[in-house]
Design a protein around this motif. Structure first.
Motif, PDB file in Angstrom:
ATOM      1  N   LEU A 317       1.042  -1.279  -0.113  1.00  0.00           N
ATOM      2  CA  LEU A 317       0.119   0.082  -0.318  1.00  0.00           C
ATOM      3  C   LEU A 317       0.942   1.263  -0.006  1.00  0.00           C
ATOM      4  N   ALA A 318       2.018   1.303   0.667  1.00  0.00           N
ATOM      5  CA  ALA A 318       2.903   2.486   0.855  1.00  0.00           C
ATOM      6  C   ALA A 318       3.494   2.817  -0.756  1.00  0.00           C
ATOM      7  N   ASP A 319       4.036   1.667  -1.150  1.00  0.00           N
ATOM      8  CA  ASP A 319       4.674   1.964  -2.578  1.00  0.00           C
ATOM      9  C   ASP A 319       3.598   2.431  -3.739  1.00  0.00           C
ATOM     10  N   TRP A 320       2.497   1.768  -3.523  1.00  0.00           N
ATOM     11  CA  TRP A 320       1.220   2.421  -4.511  1.00  0.00           C
ATOM     12  C   TRP A 320       0.818   3.716  -4.219  1.00  0.00           C
ATOM     13  N   ALA A 321       0.968   3.921  -2.987  1.00  0.00           N
ATOM     14  CA  ALA A 321       0.526   5.639  -2.574  1.00  0.00           C
ATOM     15  C   ALA A 321       1.419   6.524  -2.980  1.00  0.00           C
ATOM     16  N   LEU A 322       3.046   6.136  -2.643  1.00  0.00           N
ATOM     17  CA  LEU A 322       4.014   6.844  -3.238  1.00  0.00           C
ATOM     18  C   LEU A 322       3.860   7.014  -4.599  1.00  0.00           C
ATOM     19  N   THR A 323       3.847   5.966  -5.242  1.00  0.00           N
ATOM     20  CA  THR A 323       3.697   6.043  -6.949  1.00  0.00           C
ATOM     21  C   THR A 323       2.568   6.893  -7.140  1.00  0.00           C
ATOM     22  N   GLU A 324       1.442   7.014  -6.542  1.00  0.00           N
ATOM     23  CA  GLU A 324       0.191   7.870  -6.938  1.00  0.00           C
ATOM     24  C   GLU A 324       0.829   9.345  -6.432  1.00  0.00           C
ATOM     25  N   ALA A 348     -10.490   1.925   0.469  1.00  0.00           N
ATOM     26  CA  ALA A 348     -11.139   0.486   0.210  1.00  0.00           C
ATOM     27  C   ALA A 348     -10.101  -0.762   0.196  1.00  0.00           C
ATOM     28  N   LEU A 349      -8.858  -0.298  -0.247  1.00  0.00           N
ATOM     29  CA  LEU A 349      -7.599  -1.270  -0.397  1.00  0.00           C
ATOM     30  C   LEU A 349      -7.185  -1.428   0.964  1.00  0.00           C
ATOM     31  N   LEU A 350      -7.045  -0.418   1.819  1.00  0.00           N
ATOM     32  CA  LEU A 350      -6.819  -0.623   3.152  1.00  0.00           C
ATOM     33  C   LEU A 350      -7.700  -1.301   4.061  1.00  0.00           C
ATOM     34  N   ASP A 351      -8.871  -1.050   3.783  1.00  0.00           N
ATOM     35  CA  ASP A 351     -10.103  -2.057   4.395  1.00  0.00           C
ATOM     36  C   ASP A 351      -9.842  -3.471   3.966  1.00  0.00           C
ATOM     37  N   LEU A 373      -1.399  -2.043  14.201  1.00  0.00           N
ATOM     38  CA  LEU A 373      -1.355  -0.406  14.299  1.00  0.00           C
ATOM     39  C   LEU A 373       0.007   0.047  14.087  1.00  0.00           C
ATOM     40  N   ARG A 374       1.075  -0.731  14.000  1.00  0.00           N
ATOM     41  CA  ARG A 374       2.269  -0.117  13.362  1.00  0.00           C
ATOM     42  C   ARG A 374       2.129   0.091  11.849  1.00  0.00           C
ATOM     43  N   GLY A 375       1.516  -0.873  11.274  1.00  0.00           N
ATOM     44  CA  GLY A 375       1.373  -0.787   9.752  1.00  0.00           C
ATOM     45  C   GLY A 375       0.310   0.589   9.530  1.00  0.00           C
ATOM     46  N   LEU A 376      -0.642   0.676  10.266  1.00  0.00           N
ATOM     47  CA  LEU A 376      -1.507   1.763   9.820  1.00  0.00           C
ATOM     48  C   LEU A 376      -0.743   3.118  10.380  1.00  0.00           C
ATOM     49  N   SER A 377      -0.061   3.239  11.419  1.00  0.00           N
ATOM     50  CA  SER A 377       0.592   4.395  11.531  1.00  0.00           C
ATOM     51  C   SER A 377       1.612   4.603  10.351  1.00  0.00           C
ATOM     52  N   SER A 378       2.308   3.498   9.849  1.00  0.00           N
ATOM     53  CA  SER A 378       3.214   3.906   8.711  1.00  0.00           C
ATOM     54  C   SER A 378       2.604   4.438   7.342  1.00  0.00           C
ATOM     55  N   LEU A 379       1.391   3.756   7.406  1.00  0.00           N
ATOM     56  CA  LEU A 379       0.674   4.379   6.127  1.00  0.00           C
ATOM     57  C   LEU A 379      -0.106   5.911   6.387  1.00  0.00           C
ATOM     58  N   ALA A 380      -0.295   6.042   7.632  1.00  0.00           N
ATOM     59  CA  ALA A 380      -0.721   7.514   7.895  1.00  0.00           C
ATOM     60  C   ALA A 380       0.472   8.415   7.737  1.00  0.00           C
ATOM     61  N   ARG A 381       1.579   7.999   8.027  1.00  0.00           N
ATOM     62  CA  ARG A 381       2.636   8.686   7.921  1.00  0.00           C
ATOM     63  C   ARG A 381       3.140   9.059   6.500  1.00  0.00           C
TER      64      ARG A 381
END
Length: 439
Positions: A317-324, A348-351, A373-381
């Motif tokens: 998810l992080a790689d995809w979001a950074l590409t976006e 939706a993908l996160l869910d 929670l660590r993964g959620l925190s990483s994505l939010a950051r």
């Protein structure tokens, strides 16, 4: 991805495809050996050739290859079945096609079966006396190549059976497949189509599914060509992975479209019995979540695998979001401007990735909950614009669920602290820069 190419990829991944192709190739080689015999005159003196081979010696070689390859092929197939069964039990049955359709396994078994068939047909030809000296030389050269191919396949098979069935190998292949699906989805979540406006429903002629199943793929390139040819606008209403029935609207066609055009639009959607990985990244996340949930079951009790899966999903998810984020201007014209599509939301993908795991992690080991929670925190950051709100909401829901299940107060306090930190995450880009003025 073109619809025909999508179907061809599915065909070539079938376990029987490559063995059948190798068998056909073996028959062609045997026939060419017979037809090419005229290249050397039948009256040629054998002593003038640097190497000769008698029919009896060649028959003995082919007999050894045939008898050994039959046993090896049966052993390889039985081993593959056992490994796939083990993979289904330790990981997820939905991930088994990634192993059975693996090119290395299919190629190896194909070489064994093809070598067996090659030897049988060669023995039949030698016994019937249809090969001259030239034909035997060509058949011998082909036999040497087959033997080397068998040795290579055996070495490759030893490596393959050492990894097939391992959970880490399964998650690695799931990660690769899901990443490819995210690439097809695109950095904007639209498969290259124009973003659909949600303010009003599109008007036009409706194309219904006419079947019960899941949308496996749609071809935006073919839809764009139809729209350009007839001056239409095609509004796609479903996404790969959606469940449909006979009355579900696949698309709405705005413009003058005849029945043939509507039928062509319908044919550009592929509906099947189950979801597939190719164009449906949500399915990849779902299967990864299944692997983690099975690892958290009392019968398996492997929290480290669940933590590994959470790390994999966070990375995807992080790689995809950074590409976006690096995509560039949103005003760039998409490849398919006459095809509209409601973008797949990052939330939706996160869910799909995290929520199924949260059900089991809430009542499982606290370290898995902290990893979630660590993964959620990483994505939010990393991508606050895409994931901050969804990560905060999911963290709050998970914490409430875990609080009702947990009995140790320090564990609950640690989860609440980790969840609270997600809500206060601010990206580096949004942090106020210190003033550099001289005051």
């Amino acid at each position: 991805m073109n619809g025909y190419w999508f179907l061809f990829r599915r065909l070539t991944r079938a376990l029987w495809f490559l063995p059948a192709l190798f068998c056909v190739s073996a028959v062609i080689v045997i026939v060419l050996a017979y037809l090419s015999a005229d290249l050397l005159p039948e009256s040629l003196d054998e002593s003038a050739l640097p190497i000769t081979v008698s029919g009896e010696a060649l028959r003995n070689i082919l007999s050894i290859v045939a008898s050994s390859m039959l046993a090896v092929a049966v052993f390889a197939l039985s081993t593959l079945v056992n490994l796939l069964t083990s993979a289904a039990q330790t990981g997820s049955p939905r991930a088994v096609p990634l192993f059975s359709g693996n090119r290395a396994a299919r190629t190896t078994i194909s070489v064994f079966i093809g070598a067996f068939l090659f030897s049988i047909i060669g023995i039949i030809g030698l016994s019937s006396g249809i090969y001259t000296l030239g034909g035997r030389l060509i058949l011998f050269a082909a036999t040497v190549i087959v033997v080397f191919a068998v040795v290579w396949a055996l070495i490759r098979w030893v490596r393959e059976i050492s990894v097939v069935g391992r959970v880490v190998e399964m998650t690695s292949r799931l990660e690769e497949t899901t990443r490819e699906a995210l690439t097809r989805l695109g950095r904007d979540g639209r498969y290259g189509c124009t973003a659909a406006t949600l303010s009003s429903s599109p008007s036009g002629q409706t194309v219904s599914a006419g079947a019960v199943g899941f949308v496996q793929h749609f071809d935006p390139h073919a839809l764009q060509e139809l729209a350009e040819a007839s001056d239409l606008t095609i509004h796609v209403l479903v996404r790969p992975g959606d469940y449909v029935d006979h009355a579900t609207a696949l698309a709405v066609v705005s413009g003058e479209a005849d029945d043939a055009c509507l039928e062509a639009v319908h044919d550009d959607f592929i509906i099947g019995e189950e979801r597939t990985f190719d164009s449906d990244p949500g399915f990849g996340f779902l299967v990864l979540a299944d692997v983690a949930r099975r690892a958290l079951s009392p019968g398996v009790n492997d929290p480290s695998t669940a933590i590994h899966v959470l790390t994999v999903q966070t990375r995807l998810l992080a790689d995809w979001a950074l590409t976006e984020k690096e995509a560039g201007s949103d005003n760039d014209e998409p490849p398919y401007p006459k095809v509209t599509f409601a973008p797949v939301k990052p939330s939706a993908l996160l869910d799909a990735a995290f929520r199924p795991i949260s059900y089991e992690a809430a009542s499982g080991a606290p370290d898995v909950g902290l990893a979630l929670l660590r993964g959620l925190s990483s994505l939010a950051r990393v991508a606050p614009g895409a994931f901050h709100d969804a990560a905060t909401a999911l963290a709050a829901d998970f914490t409430a669920r875990a609080t009702s299940c947990a009995s140790h107060a320090p564990d609950v306090a640690a989860l609440r602290k980790a969840a609270a930190e997600i809500g206060g995450v601010v990206s580096d880009a949004e942090r106020p820069r210190p003033s550099t003025g001289s005051g």
